[in-house]
Design an enzyme around this catalytic site. Structure first.
Site, mmCIF file in Angstrom:
data_model
loop_
_atom_site.group_PDB
_atom_site.id
_atom_site.type_symbol
_atom_site.label_atom_id
_atom_site.label_comp_id
_atom_site.label_asym_id
_atom_site.label_seq_id
_atom_site.Cartn_x
_atom_site.Cartn_y
_atom_site.Cartn_z
ATOM 1 N N ARG A 168 35.460 54.853 32.725
ATOM 2 C CA ARG A 168 34.952 53.507 32.417
ATOM 3 C C ARG A 168 36.109 52.544 32.172
ATOM 4 O O ARG A 168 35.954 51.333 32.273
ATOM 5 C CB ARG A 168 33.998 53.532 31.209
ATOM 6 C CG ARG A 168 33.462 52.135 30.849
ATOM 7 C CD ARG A 168 32.182 52.181 30.021
ATOM 8 N NE ARG A 168 32.248 53.098 28.912
ATOM 9 C CZ ARG A 168 32.924 52.888 27.782
ATOM 10 N NH1 ARG A 168 33.599 51.767 27.616
ATOM 11 N NH2 ARG A 168 32.929 53.778 26.832
ATOM 12 N N LYS A 189 30.341 41.812 50.643
ATOM 13 C CA LYS A 189 30.342 41.029 51.871
ATOM 14 C C LYS A 189 31.559 41.381 52.742
ATOM 15 O O LYS A 189 31.665 42.513 53.167
ATOM 16 C CB LYS A 189 30.254 39.544 51.516
ATOM 17 C CG LYS A 189 29.178 39.224 50.451
ATOM 18 C CD LYS A 189 27.744 39.518 50.904
ATOM 19 C CE LYS A 189 26.751 39.590 49.750
ATOM 20 N NZ LYS A 189 26.724 38.425 48.873
ATOM 21 N N ASP A 236 34.311 31.166 43.419
ATOM 22 C CA ASP A 236 33.691 32.235 44.208
ATOM 23 C C ASP A 236 34.153 32.042 45.654
ATOM 24 O O ASP A 236 33.772 31.074 46.314
ATOM 25 C CB ASP A 236 32.163 32.150 44.096
ATOM 26 C CG ASP A 236 31.450 33.292 44.819
ATOM 27 O OD1 ASP A 236 32.017 33.818 45.804
ATOM 28 O OD2 ASP A 236 30.329 33.651 44.410
#
Ligand SMILES: *Cc1c(COP(=O)(O)O)cnc(C)c1O
Length: 418
Positions: A69, A230, A205
Site C-alpha cells: 500500500r 486512456k 488534467d
C-alpha cells in the site's frame, strides 16, 4: 559521449529496473506480494521513519520496500518512467484516474476553501467537485474555456469566494469539442490571488493530450493528472491514474494515497510498464490517422461542423494562439463532429459502424465512437452544453491505430446508412 541524454522512448524498456536483482529477467517481473522482508529490524525502523515523514532521507539513503500500500517495485518503476515524459520530479500512480483526482483535491483543499475550475470537466470530476466536495464544505467556481482573464476575474468576484480559492483545476482540451483552456493565464490568476498562507496550486488534467503532446508543468501548472486508463494504458484492458509534479507536492499526494489506500496494484503497474514502451508509437500513429479522418469529415456533405485541433486557423484568434503555444501545434487524435439530422442520424451512424466500436473511453488502440449528449456528458448542465456546443447531433471519435483507410471506409459506409 558520457553526457548523452536518452529520449524517454529509449528509456521505457529499462529505466529504473535492475535485471541482476531479478534473476537476470529482461522484463521486470510482477511483484505480486503484499509485504517485504526487512534484512534487520534497524532497516524496518529506518524505512518507516522516512515513509511516515519523521525524518527526511539522508544523502544516498534508499527508501526500502515495506508494504504494497506504500510502495512496490511495479508501482515505483512505472512512476519513474512516467515522470520522464513530462520532466516531473516524481509521480504517484493510482488504481484509477478518479483516484488520482480525488486524492489530489483532498490533499490540497480544506473545509472552508474553494476550487476554481474550467467547465466542462470529465463527468466524474464534475460530480466530485460540484456534489461531493460541498459535503466537506469546499465550494466551487466554474469558468468557461471561452472566458478571457477579465471574464474569469469577474466570475470570481461575483461568486463571493475570492479569498477562499485555494486550488485551480483545469482540463484542456475540453472534452468533447477540443475547446482549449489557457494554462498560463490561470497561472497568472493563481499568482495574483495567492497569499503567504494560501499558496494556490494549479492542477491540469492532461488525459486528452497524453504525456506526448502537451506538458502542463512547463506551462505553469504545479500538478498534472492523467487517467492512465486512456492513452497511457492504451489497450482498453486496465483502469489507472497518475498525478505528477515536484517531489514536495507528490510527497503530499502519496501521503494521502497511503491513507486513502487507492494506489495501483502490482499487476496494474506491470501492465502500465508494458504500455509505456509503445506510448509514443501508438500516439503518433493515432494522430496521423486522426488527421486523415478529420480531412475526410471536413468535406463530407452529411457532416456539419468538425471539432479537431488541426482545423484551428488564425481566424480562431485566441484558441489558435493557445493551440500553437500550449499544444506546440500537436493536433491530438480526438475528433468530434455534428451529423446533419440530430440524435436520430447520430444514433443511426453509431449503430451502423462495423469496425469502430460503440463505447465510451478514449486513447486506446481500437477506434471508439460515442454520443456525448446522451452518454459521457448527459450529466453536464444544459447551459454549459449549449455554450460549448455539445449538441444532439454531436458524435465523438477516439481514433485508434488501425489502417486509416479502414477507419474512413467505416465512417463513410455508416454515414451512407443515414
Ligand atoms: C476517463 C477520464 C477520467 C477518469 O479516469 P478513470 O481512469 O476512468 O478513473 C478523468 N479525466 C478525463 C479527461 C478522462 O477522460
Amino acid at each position: 559521449m558520457s553526457d548523452h541524454q536518452f529520449a524517454p522512448e529509449s528509456q521505457m524498456m529499462s529505466f529504473g529496473y535492475k535485471p541482476e536483482l531479478s534473476e537476470g529477467a529482461i522484463k521486470c517481473p510482477i511483484f505480486q506480494t503484499s509485504t517485504f522482508a526487512f534484512k534487520k529490524a534497524e532497516d524496518g525502523k529506518a524505512f518507516f521513519e522516512i515513509a511516515y515523514g519523521k525524518r527526511t532521507q539522508s544523502e544516498g539513503e534508499e527508501l526500502g520496500l515495506i508494504y504494497s500500500r506504500l510502495n512496490n517495485p511495479n508501482l515505483q518503476i512505472t512512476e519513474n518512467r512516467l515522470s520522464l515524459w513530462d520532466g516531473s520530479e516524481d509521480a504517484a500512480i493510482f488504481e484509477s484516474g478518479m483516484g488520482a483526482i480525488s486524492s489530489m483535491l483532498f490533499e490540497f483543499l480544506k473545509p472552508g476553501q474553494a476550487v476554481l475550475y474550467s467547465m466542462p470537466v470529465y463527468g466524474g470530476t464534475d460530480h466530485l467537485i460540484t456534489k461531493v466536495l460541498p459535503n466537506f464544505n469546499i465550494q466551487c467556481v466554474g469558468v468557461s474555456p471561452l472566458d478571457d482573464k477579465e471574464a474569469v476575474m469577474e466570475k470570481i468576484e461575483k461568486s463571493g469566494l475570492k479569498d477562499k480559492i485555494s486550488f485551480i483545476y483545469l482540463e484542456t482540451p475540453a472534452n468533447p469539442t477540443n475547446a482549449l483552456v489557457d494554462i498560463s493565464m490561470f497561472r497568472e490568476i493563481a499568482d495574483e490571488l495567492k497569499t503567504e498562507e494560501n499558496p494556490i496550486y494549479v492542477g491540469v488534467d492532461n488525459t486528452y493530450m497524453g504525456p506526448i503532446w502537451q506538458h502542463p508543468l512547463q506551462l505553469g501548472a504545479d500538478l498534472v493528472i492523467y487517467s492512465a486508463t486512456k492513452y497511457i494504458g492504451g489497450h482498453s484492458d486496465l483502469v489507472a491514474g497518475a498525478c505528477l509534479g515536484s517531489a514536495e507536492l507528490i510527497g503530499r499526494v502519496k501521503g494521502m494515497r497511503t491513507f486513502m489506500g487507492n494506489m495501483a496494484g502490482p499487476h496494474t503497474g506491470w501492465l502500465l510498464m508494458r504500455s509505456l514502451e509503445t506510448l509514443k508509437l501508438r500516439m503518433e500513429k493515432q494522430a496521423q490517422n486522426a488527421e486523415k479522418v478529420a480531412e475526410f469529415l471536413n468535406s463530407h456533405p452529411k457532416v456539419d461542423k468538425v471539432y479537431y485541433l488541426g482545423n484551428l486557423t488564425e481566424a480562431d484568434g485566441r484558441q489558435y494562439k493557445i493551440f500553437k503555444e500550449q499544444c506546440g501545434g500537436n493536433k491530438g487524435a480526438m475528433v468530434a463532429f455534428d451529423i446533419k439530422g440530430g440524435e436520430k442520424a447520430a444514433f443511426r451512424f453509431l449503430n451502423s459502424m462495423k469496425l469502430i466500436k460503440l463505447a465510451v473511453s478514449l486513447g486506446s488502440t481500437e477506434s471508439l465512437a460515442e454520443h456525448p449528449a446522451t452518454m459521457t456528458h448527459s450529466d453536464v448542465d444544459e447551459d454549459i452544453r449549449q455554450e460549448i456546443a455539445i449538441t444532439e447531433s454531436l458524435v465523438r471519435i477516439s481514433v485508434g491505430v488501425e489502417d486509416a483507410k479502414d477507419i474512413i471506409w467505416d465512417i463513410e459506409q455508416a454515414l451512407t446508412s443515414i
